[in-house]
Motif scaffolding. Structure first.
Motif, PDB file in Angstrom:
ATOM      1  N   UNK A 284      15.483  13.336 -10.011  1.00  0.00           N
ATOM      2  CA  UNK A 284      16.615  12.736 -10.728  1.00  0.00           C
ATOM      3  C   UNK A 284      16.303  11.310 -11.193  1.00  0.00           C
ATOM      4  N   UNK A 285      15.103  10.822 -10.878  1.00  0.00           N
ATOM      5  CA  UNK A 285      14.698   9.515 -11.393  1.00  0.00           C
ATOM      6  C   UNK A 285      14.938   8.361 -10.439  1.00  0.00           C
ATOM      7  N   UNK A 286      15.288   8.673  -9.180  1.00  0.00           N
ATOM      8  CA  UNK A 286      15.470   7.595  -8.194  1.00  0.00           C
ATOM      9  C   UNK A 286      14.267   7.539  -7.252  1.00  0.00           C
ATOM     10  N   UNK A 287      14.069   6.350  -6.672  1.00  0.00           N
ATOM     11  CA  UNK A 287      12.970   6.208  -5.728  1.00  0.00           C
ATOM     12  C   UNK A 287      12.480   4.776  -5.698  1.00  0.00           C
ATOM     13  N   UNK A 288      11.406   4.555  -4.900  1.00  0.00           N
ATOM     14  CA  UNK A 288      10.995   3.161  -4.695  1.00  0.00           C
ATOM     15  C   UNK A 288      10.363   2.520  -5.933  1.00  0.00           C
ATOM     16  N   UNK A 289       9.978   3.322  -6.920  1.00  0.00           N
ATOM     17  CA  UNK A 289       9.502   2.693  -8.168  1.00  0.00           C
ATOM     18  C   UNK A 289      10.664   1.977  -8.868  1.00  0.00           C
TER      19      UNK A 289
ATOM     20  N   UNK B  19       0.803  -1.227   0.000  1.00  0.00           N
ATOM     21  CA  UNK B  19       0.000   0.000   0.000  1.00  0.00           C
ATOM     22  C   UNK B  19       0.835   1.276   0.000  1.00  0.00           C
ATOM     23  N   UNK B  20       2.158   1.113  -0.045  1.00  0.00           N
ATOM     24  CA  UNK B  20       3.037   2.288  -0.053  1.00  0.00           C
ATOM     25  C   UNK B  20       3.063   2.925  -1.456  1.00  0.00           C
ATOM     26  N   UNK B  21       2.962   4.252  -1.493  1.00  0.00           N
ATOM     27  CA  UNK B  21       2.945   4.941  -2.789  1.00  0.00           C
ATOM     28  C   UNK B  21       4.326   4.848  -3.443  1.00  0.00           C
ATOM     29  N   UNK B  22       4.312   4.571  -4.743  1.00  0.00           N
ATOM     30  CA  UNK B  22       5.558   4.427  -5.501  1.00  0.00           C
ATOM     31  C   UNK B  22       5.874   5.752  -6.192  1.00  0.00           C
ATOM     32  N   UNK B  23       7.086   6.232  -5.991  1.00  0.00           N
ATOM     33  CA  UNK B  23       7.448   7.540  -6.548  1.00  0.00           C
ATOM     34  C   UNK B  23       8.858   7.518  -7.133  1.00  0.00           C
TER      35      UNK B  23
ATOM     36  N   UNK C 187       4.464  -0.653 -14.888  1.00  0.00           N
ATOM     37  CA  UNK C 187       3.389   0.318 -14.626  1.00  0.00           C
ATOM     38  C   UNK C 187       2.027  -0.323 -14.912  1.00  0.00           C
ATOM     39  N   UNK C 188       1.925  -0.979 -16.053  1.00  0.00           N
ATOM     40  CA  UNK C 188       0.648  -1.607 -16.424  1.00  0.00           C
ATOM     41  C   UNK C 188       0.211  -2.623 -15.370  1.00  0.00           C
ATOM     42  N   UNK C 189       1.131  -3.509 -15.005  1.00  0.00           N
ATOM     43  CA  UNK C 189       0.802  -4.549 -14.026  1.00  0.00           C
ATOM     44  C   UNK C 189       0.438  -3.965 -12.672  1.00  0.00           C
ATOM     45  N   UNK C 190       1.181  -2.961 -12.245  1.00  0.00           N
ATOM     46  CA  UNK C 190       0.930  -2.366 -10.933  1.00  0.00           C
ATOM     47  C   UNK C 190      -0.409  -1.616 -10.926  1.00  0.00           C
ATOM     48  N   UNK C 191      -0.679  -0.921 -11.989  1.00  0.00           N
ATOM     49  CA  UNK C 191      -1.947  -0.173 -12.102  1.00  0.00           C
ATOM     50  C   UNK C 191      -3.137  -1.143 -12.061  1.00  0.00           C
ATOM     51  N   UNK C 192      -2.981  -2.269 -12.727  1.00  0.00           N
ATOM     52  CA  UNK C 192      -4.038  -3.284 -12.709  1.00  0.00           C
ATOM     53  C   UNK C 192      -4.225  -3.840 -11.297  1.00  0.00           C
ATOM     54  N   UNK C 193      -3.097  -4.161 -10.650  1.00  0.00           N
ATOM     55  CA  UNK C 193      -3.166  -4.673  -9.269  1.00  0.00           C
ATOM     56  C   UNK C 193      -3.873  -3.661  -8.368  1.00  0.00           C
ATOM     57  N   UNK C 194      -3.501  -2.394  -8.516  1.00  0.00           N
ATOM     58  CA  UNK C 194      -4.090  -1.338  -7.686  1.00  0.00           C
ATOM     59  C   UNK C 194      -5.584  -1.187  -7.972  1.00  0.00           C
TER      60      UNK C 194
ATOM     61  N   UNK D  97      -7.505  -3.744  -8.388  1.00  0.00           N
ATOM     62  CA  UNK D  97      -8.157  -4.972  -7.921  1.00  0.00           C
ATOM     63  C   UNK D  97      -8.096  -6.137  -8.886  1.00  0.00           C
ATOM     64  N   UNK D  98      -7.246  -6.070  -9.904  1.00  0.00           N
ATOM     65  CA  UNK D  98      -7.170  -7.177 -10.859  1.00  0.00           C
ATOM     66  C   UNK D  98      -6.152  -8.220 -10.398  1.00  0.00           C
ATOM     67  N   UNK D  99      -6.343  -9.426 -10.933  1.00  0.00           N
ATOM     68  CA  UNK D  99      -5.439 -10.532 -10.639  1.00  0.00           C
ATOM     69  C   UNK D  99      -4.296 -10.467 -11.667  1.00  0.00           C
ATOM     70  N   UNK D 100      -3.075 -10.207 -11.186  1.00  0.00           N
ATOM     71  CA  UNK D 100      -1.970  -9.961 -12.117  1.00  0.00           C
ATOM     72  C   UNK D 100      -0.796 -10.905 -11.854  1.00  0.00           C
ATOM     73  N   UNK D 101      -0.318 -11.508 -12.924  1.00  0.00           N
ATOM     74  CA  UNK D 101       0.851 -12.365 -12.873  1.00  0.00           C
ATOM     75  C   UNK D 101       1.887 -11.747 -13.815  1.00  0.00           C
TER      76      UNK D 101
END
Ligand code: DHB
Length: 503
Positions: free
Chosen positions: A320-325, A312-316, A463-470, A472-476
């Motif tokens: 400079x392009x660094x971060x948890x994403x 549930x932590x926001x990805x940013x 991004x696509x997979x994470x957005x789907x997960x967020x 509520x979709x089932x993502x592999x």
């Protein structure tokens, strides 16, 4: 006077006939009698299928060489039998497309297999993505494997960028129309149209994702009704997407976020001079500047999505392009290396991987990207000289090639170059439909992007997979180890996944 009246009458009569000839309407009722029996062999086992080929799937087609579908049904289902636990009522429908390079595509057959685990594009004949030489006979066909596992197979052709009726959004409209045909005829054929699983690679993976994202969304309705699509839903159940070349309007910045600083590239060319022997080149000063500008744009886009990780932590990303994403992407590469290691792959040469006691614990991301190598020049998709396949995709019947990003228009090197219509750009990007109102997004997703695939940035699939997960979709989602740009290379795993969502 009399003569003149007669002439006018004759003219009206003639033009009436011409009109009638042009407007042949195709029947959208599935004809169960219209098939040929084929005998297929896989791993020494033989089985029979009914092949219903070249069905025109819209009432008013504009291109009957592409707006056609092949449907293959295991004979067992006509004998009341079962395959892999499926029956005529429960068999899922596997829906592979052959779209590559956003070219026009024909439906798959039981004989060809263009996506068979080979690097894409370079081997494709110019003007088509219909497969040609690429995989024929070399790999198992996804169509045949699907049927051996009890799936009904339906594969639709679709228009593509090289014809003036095939510009965006033609291909997605065609695939949606084909889904409507299948749903409309669900009672007339074995297979369960509530369980359609789409499959595609590269541009075909993008189209598979888009099909899964935008079910029944009204943006497409005028296009579907103009073609006379069947009156039915176009929602699908599952998506398999290999290396989707998608989210095109943000793919340039994602590519430079990944590759900025790598100033040599291995070019693979499209078209008649396509080659599998890439040439080594160096970016110009101007391209290096463009790369840095695009890289700087990516964090704002990424942050605007408000993606969250599994906790549930926001990805940013910071400016400079660094971060948890970035850490999330690294974690997918690490998981991929771990899987390869567990399967006995020798990873000792990959010194950028940190491995302790059989566990991959870290990766030197910059060194990994050096190993991967840049393939495209900035901007990778919306080229400043409108020279990419995507520029042609976003053309119109009048203008062959257009820009599709503000950056492209602003920095264009082509006098008078135009930008595509905003709605059409929107309609090609699945991100615009996931979680949108009055839209039925598929529940199940399997996304694969090889860890050595540089046709688009790794961030695009993540991004696509994470957005789907967020949403509520089932993502592999996995980044299979060392795989270049390719698809259908793990059919057993693909159908294990498909069975797991269908049974
Ligand atoms: C494909 C590959 C690309 O690099 C691209 O930009 C578009 C399509 C493909 O293989 O389909």
């Amino acid at each position: 006077m009399t003569i003149r009246t007669g002439a006018v009458a004759a003219f009206i009569c003639l033009s009436g006939n011409l009109f009638a000839q042009k407007k042949t309407e195709y029947n959208l009722e599935f004809n169960p009698q219209h098939y040929q029996t084929q005998t297929l062999t896989l791993d020494g086992k033989t089985f029979k299928v009914r092949a219903f080929e070249k069905i025109v799937y819209v009432k008013n087609p504009v291109d009957t060489s592409r707006q056609i579908m092949n449907i293959y049904i295991p004979e067992t289902y006509y004998e009341g039998g079962a395959v892999n636990g499926y029956t005529a009522e429960t068999a899922p429908i596997f829906f592979p497309n052959q779209i590559g390079g956003y070219m026009p595509a024909k439906p798959a057959t039981t004989g060809n297999n263009p996506m068979g685990g080979m690097p894409l594009m370079a081997n494709r004949p110019q003007g088509t993505s219909d497969g040609g030489v690429m995989g024929a006979g070399k790999k198992q066909s996804a169509v045949v494997v699907a049927m051996s596992k009890g799936y009904v197979v339906a594969s639709a052709g679709a228009r593509g960028r090289t014809t003036n009726t095939g510009k965006a959004p033609a291909a997605i409209v065609d695939l949606k129309a084909a889904i409507r045909y299948l749903k409309f005829n669900d009672q007339k054929m074995p297979g369960d149209a509530q369980k359609i699983i789409s499959n595609g690679t590269s541009a075909g993976g993008a189209m598979s994702s888009l099909l899964g994202a935008n079910g029944d969304n009204s943006d497409y309705e005028p296009y579907l009704s103009a073609l006379g699509a069947a009156p039915a839903s176009d929602e699908i159940f599952g998506v398999s997407a290999y290396c989707p070349i998608t989210n095109l309007d943000h793919a340039d910045m994602a590519y430079e976020w990944q590759f900025n600083g790598i100033n040599t590239y291995q070019n693979r060319r499209f078209g008649p001079d396509a080659t599998n022997s890439p040439t080594q080149n160096t970016l110009s000063e101007q391209q290096i500047k463009v790369s840095s500008e695009l890289k700087t744009l990516f964090p704002a886009y990424l942050n605007s999505l408000k993606l969250k990780d599994k906790t549930g932590k926001v990805l940013t990303l910071d400016p400079s392009g660094n971060g948890n994403f970035k850490e999330l992407i690294k974690s997918y590469v690490i998981a991929s290396a771990q899987k390869a290691l567990n399967q006995g792959t020798d990873l000792t040469k990959q010194i950028w991987l940190k491995i302790d006691n059989g566990k991959v614990t870290d990766i030197d991301f910059a060194a990994y990207l050096n190993y991967m190598e840049r393939q495209k020049t900035p901007p990778a998709f919306d080229a400043l000289d409108v020279s990419t396949p995507e520029n042609q995709l976003f053309g119109t019947s009048q203008i062959d090639k257009q820009h599709f990003t503000d950056f492209g228009v602003k920095n264009s090197t082509v006098a008078g170059a135009t930008k595509a219509n905003q709605l059409e750009i929107k309609m090609m990007n699945p991100m615009n439909y996931i979680g949108a109102s009055a839209t039925k997004t598929a529940a199940h997703w399997r996304i694969r992007h090889g860890s050595k695939d540089k046709d688009t940035g790794l961030a695009i699939s993540v991004i696509l997979g994470t957005y789907l997960l967020n949403n509520g979709k089932d993502v592999n989602l996995e980044l299979p180890w060392d795989k270049p740009h390719s698809g259908d290379y793990d059919l057993d795993e693909l159908f294990t996944w498909a069975d797991s969502i269908c049974k």
